[in-house]
Design a protein around this motif. Structure first.
Motif, mmCIF file in Angstrom:
data_model
loop_
_atom_site.group_PDB
_atom_site.id
_atom_site.type_symbol
_atom_site.label_atom_id
_atom_site.label_comp_id
_atom_site.label_asym_id
_atom_site.label_seq_id
_atom_site.Cartn_x
_atom_site.Cartn_y
_atom_site.Cartn_z
ATOM 1 N N LEU A 200 0.829 -1.212 0.000
ATOM 2 C CA LEU A 200 0.000 0.000 0.000
ATOM 3 C C LEU A 200 0.862 1.261 0.000
ATOM 4 O O LEU A 200 0.629 2.187 -0.768
ATOM 5 C CB LEU A 200 -0.879 0.001 1.248
ATOM 6 N N ILE A 201 1.868 1.262 0.864
ATOM 7 C CA ILE A 201 2.775 2.418 0.923
ATOM 8 C C ILE A 201 3.416 2.615 -0.448
ATOM 9 O O ILE A 201 3.459 3.724 -0.987
ATOM 10 C CB ILE A 201 3.883 2.203 1.987
ATOM 11 N N ILE A 236 -9.757 9.543 3.091
ATOM 12 C CA ILE A 236 -10.744 8.696 3.764
ATOM 13 C C ILE A 236 -11.032 7.427 2.960
ATOM 14 O O ILE A 236 -11.116 6.330 3.525
ATOM 15 C CB ILE A 236 -12.026 9.507 4.063
ATOM 16 N N ILE A 237 -11.100 7.561 1.633
ATOM 17 C CA ILE A 237 -11.292 6.364 0.798
ATOM 18 C C ILE A 237 -10.115 5.399 1.005
ATOM 19 O O ILE A 237 -10.286 4.186 1.157
ATOM 20 C CB ILE A 237 -11.408 6.751 -0.694
ATOM 21 N N LEU A 238 -8.913 5.956 1.045
ATOM 22 C CA LEU A 238 -7.705 5.157 1.237
ATOM 23 C C LEU A 238 -7.734 4.422 2.582
ATOM 24 O O LEU A 238 -7.371 3.252 2.689
ATOM 25 C CB LEU A 238 -6.484 6.082 1.173
ATOM 26 N N TYR A 243 -8.017 -0.554 5.477
ATOM 27 C CA TYR A 243 -8.624 -1.327 6.555
ATOM 28 C C TYR A 243 -9.181 -2.641 6.027
ATOM 29 O O TYR A 243 -8.946 -3.704 6.586
ATOM 30 C CB TYR A 243 -9.718 -0.495 7.230
ATOM 31 N N ILE A 244 -9.899 -2.535 4.890
ATOM 32 C CA ILE A 244 -10.512 -3.745 4.322
ATOM 33 C C ILE A 244 -9.429 -4.739 3.883
ATOM 34 O O ILE A 244 -9.519 -5.937 4.147
ATOM 35 C CB ILE A 244 -11.439 -3.386 3.137
ATOM 36 N N LEU A 245 -8.377 -4.213 3.209
ATOM 37 C CA LEU A 245 -7.310 -5.109 2.743
ATOM 38 C C LEU A 245 -6.626 -5.805 3.918
ATOM 39 O O LEU A 245 -6.378 -7.006 3.887
ATOM 40 C CB LEU A 245 -6.269 -4.328 1.943
ATOM 41 N N ILE A 250 -5.787 -10.699 7.166
ATOM 42 C CA ILE A 250 -5.883 -11.386 8.462
ATOM 43 C C ILE A 250 -6.841 -12.566 8.381
ATOM 44 O O ILE A 250 -6.566 -13.656 8.885
ATOM 45 C CB ILE A 250 -6.337 -10.394 9.562
ATOM 46 N N LEU A 251 -7.960 -12.346 7.668
ATOM 47 C CA LEU A 251 -8.933 -13.418 7.487
ATOM 48 C C LEU A 251 -8.313 -14.563 6.687
ATOM 49 O O LEU A 251 -8.425 -15.734 7.035
ATOM 50 C CB LEU A 251 -10.164 -12.864 6.763
ATOM 51 N N LEU A 252 -7.591 -14.183 5.615
ATOM 52 C CA LEU A 252 -6.910 -15.160 4.761
ATOM 53 C C LEU A 252 -5.928 -15.975 5.594
ATOM 54 O O LEU A 252 -5.839 -17.199 5.481
ATOM 55 C CB LEU A 252 -6.160 -14.409 3.659
#
Lengths: 260, 245
Positions: A200-201, A236-238, A243-245, A250-252
């Motif tokens: 992301l960075i 804010i979109i970022l 957060y979702i990614l 983490i879920l993965l």
């Protein structure tokens, strides 16, 4: 205290934390709105929740929002997958040829400590002002860390098990496939989490430098035309995307990680 | 050749940055087919090195090893080294998988014979230390070795299971009619299991002494421990260990 009391107390505490977390967010938005509506802060510079809402709504209506999100997400996806697979490949190469690893060790250390943003201008000159440069930028940031973390995972393979394979005269390839990679599986999965943040960075840095589309572009463009509503909407979109990614990885990890 | 294997004047030097280190000075020994022998010596005397050389895992500096025929060697390590992500059956099959001679029926037969039938689909963490060691032995036996090398196979177990597991392992090896060379620092263990004991000196090792363990009423390792000859050999080997060469 009975067991049911304990559970009750535990649940109450958990609910309290959730409520407080939500209240902080809510009061931040409310105070921000009040301050800008009453002109205590300059809404031209600090924007306001309402302005952000309108900006995002307009972006959505013109479908531009989805183009930008799609651009950024696909750059993240490509860099993430490339970073992990190249990282895995190079780490395996280093594991199989320790001399190679030793030769490259100082270069990895130096590259790891260098702020990769400094290479941005050169990358643009070499690869041009296009998506390729953004992906290279992201790779520079996530690849070194992937190599280092996967390589150290491979090196942790149990020595006795390696000897056991030797007693059956196993080939290098058999050892890698049947022992080293399965042993390092969990640490490879764990490196995904680190990799996604770094990707992301990298992507946003890349977009700041060259892009014609994407969330990073939105933020930089907003700054250039002094449309701070756009800048803050972009941030804010970022925030939501990151957060979702992060939660997704983490879920993965939870699904993929194995306990023995 | 009456012996399955003859080890002649083995010498082993290691190279380090601080110079050459002599690990084995001169070791010779012979092992008869079908016998169970032990090599004892203080820790760090070079027992493991000797075993690794016999197994072909390490090169020797000089000397030679003669085999009666083209024999297959099996190796059992100090730890079970089971892979936690594989079931007991797959773990037992691992050796054959590596040598590309997969024979599931034979491995199932071995597991069944040695009391692990119910655990075939379980994972190693669900097994006791002794059971894990049995799976490790079956992993090696599955490759049908003529000679078994045992590298302190019980030293990772607590005393209680050690006696029981060494009894089990001994019975399996005898039932399968295998020749075995075990290294151990535990003299009692060596005497109770073996027909012959080789004593190595401190490093750099030479063969210090050889004992034929003769017991009139020899039976299982645990029972052997209470025979009168047991303490006789025990005292003798202890005395010889401290004796200067």
């Amino acid at each position: 205290m009975s067991q049911s009391d304990f559970i009750k107390k535990y649940k109450r505490n958990k609910r309290f934390i959730k409520v407080m977390q939500f209240l902080i967010l809510l009061s931040f938005i409310v105070i921000w709105q009040i301050l800008s509506s009453t002109n205590v802060i300059n809404s031209f510079i600090y924007s306001s929740p309402y302005n952000v809402f309108i900006t995002i709504k307009n972006l959505a209506i013109s479908k531009e929002l989805f183009t930008h999100i799609f651009t950024t997400l696909s750059e993240i996806f490509i860099s993430f997958v490339l970073g992990i697979s190249l990282g895995l490949f190079i780490a395996i190469l280093f594991y199989e040829c320790p001399t190679l690893a030793k030769i490259f060790d100082p270069y990895l250390t130096v590259l790891n400590s260098l702020p990769k943003v400094a290479l941005g201008p050169i990358i643009i000159i070499i690869f041009g002002a296009n998506t390729k440069s953004i992906i290279i930028m992201a790779l520079l940031i996530n690849l070194i860390v992937s190599i280092i973390s996967i390589y150290s995972g491979l090196k942790e393979t149990d020595k006795v098990r390696l000897k056991m394979f030797d007693t059956f005269k196993a080939t290098k390839w058999q050892k890698l496939k049947m022992l080293v990679l399965p042993s390092a599986y969990n640490s490879i999965i764990a490196s995904l989490k680190l990799n996604i943040s770094l990707t992301l960075i990298g992507v946003i840095t890349g977009e700041f430098l060259v892009s014609k589309s994407g969330i990073g572009y939105l933020i930089i463009y907003g700054t250039q035309v002094f449309n701070l509503d756009l800048v803050i909407s972009g941030i804010i979109i970022l925030l939501v995307i990151s957060y979702i990614l992060y939660k997704g990885v983490i879920l993965l990890e939870k699904i993929l990680i194995k306990t023995y | 050749m009456n012996n399955l294997i003859e080890v002649e004047n083995i010498k082993k030097n290691y190279h380090t940055l601080n110079g050459e280190i002599e690990a084995l000075k001169d070791v010779s020994l012979e092992v008869k087919e079908g016998s169970f022998v032990s090599i004892v010596g203080t820790s760090g005397c070079g027992k493991s090195t000797l075993l690794n050389i016999i197994a072909g895992l390490e090169d020797k500096t000089s000397g030679q090893i003669k085999f009666k025929k083209d024999i297959k060697i099996g190796y059992m390590l100090q730890e079970d080294a089971l892979l936690p992500w594989l079931t007991v059956l797959d773990n037992a099959l691992l050796g054959l998988k590596i040598t590309k001679e997969e024979d599931t029926e034979y491995v199932k037969y071995l597991l069944k014979t040695y009391g692990l039938e119910k655990f075939m689909d379980k994972y190693p963490k669900e097994l006791s230390g002794g059971m894990k060691q049995r799976v490790a032995l079956i992993r090696t036996l599955a490759t049908k070795p003529d000679l078994l090398l045992l590298d302190e196979p019980f030293s990772a177990l607590d005393y209680q299971s050690r006696l029981k597991v060494s009894n089990d392992v001994y019975n399996i090896i005898k039932k399968e009619k295998k020749t075995a060379i075990m290294i151990t620092h535990d003299i009692a263990e060596a005497i109770s299991l073996s027909e012959e004991v080789f004593l190595l000196s401190k490093s750099p090792a030479i063969l210090k002494k050889h004992y034929d363990i003769i017991m009139k009423e020899r039976s299982t390792p645990i029972k052997n421990r209470s025979l009168p000859e047991f303490s006789y050999y025990y005292d003798m080997i202890w005395r010889d260990i401290d004796e200067p060469i």
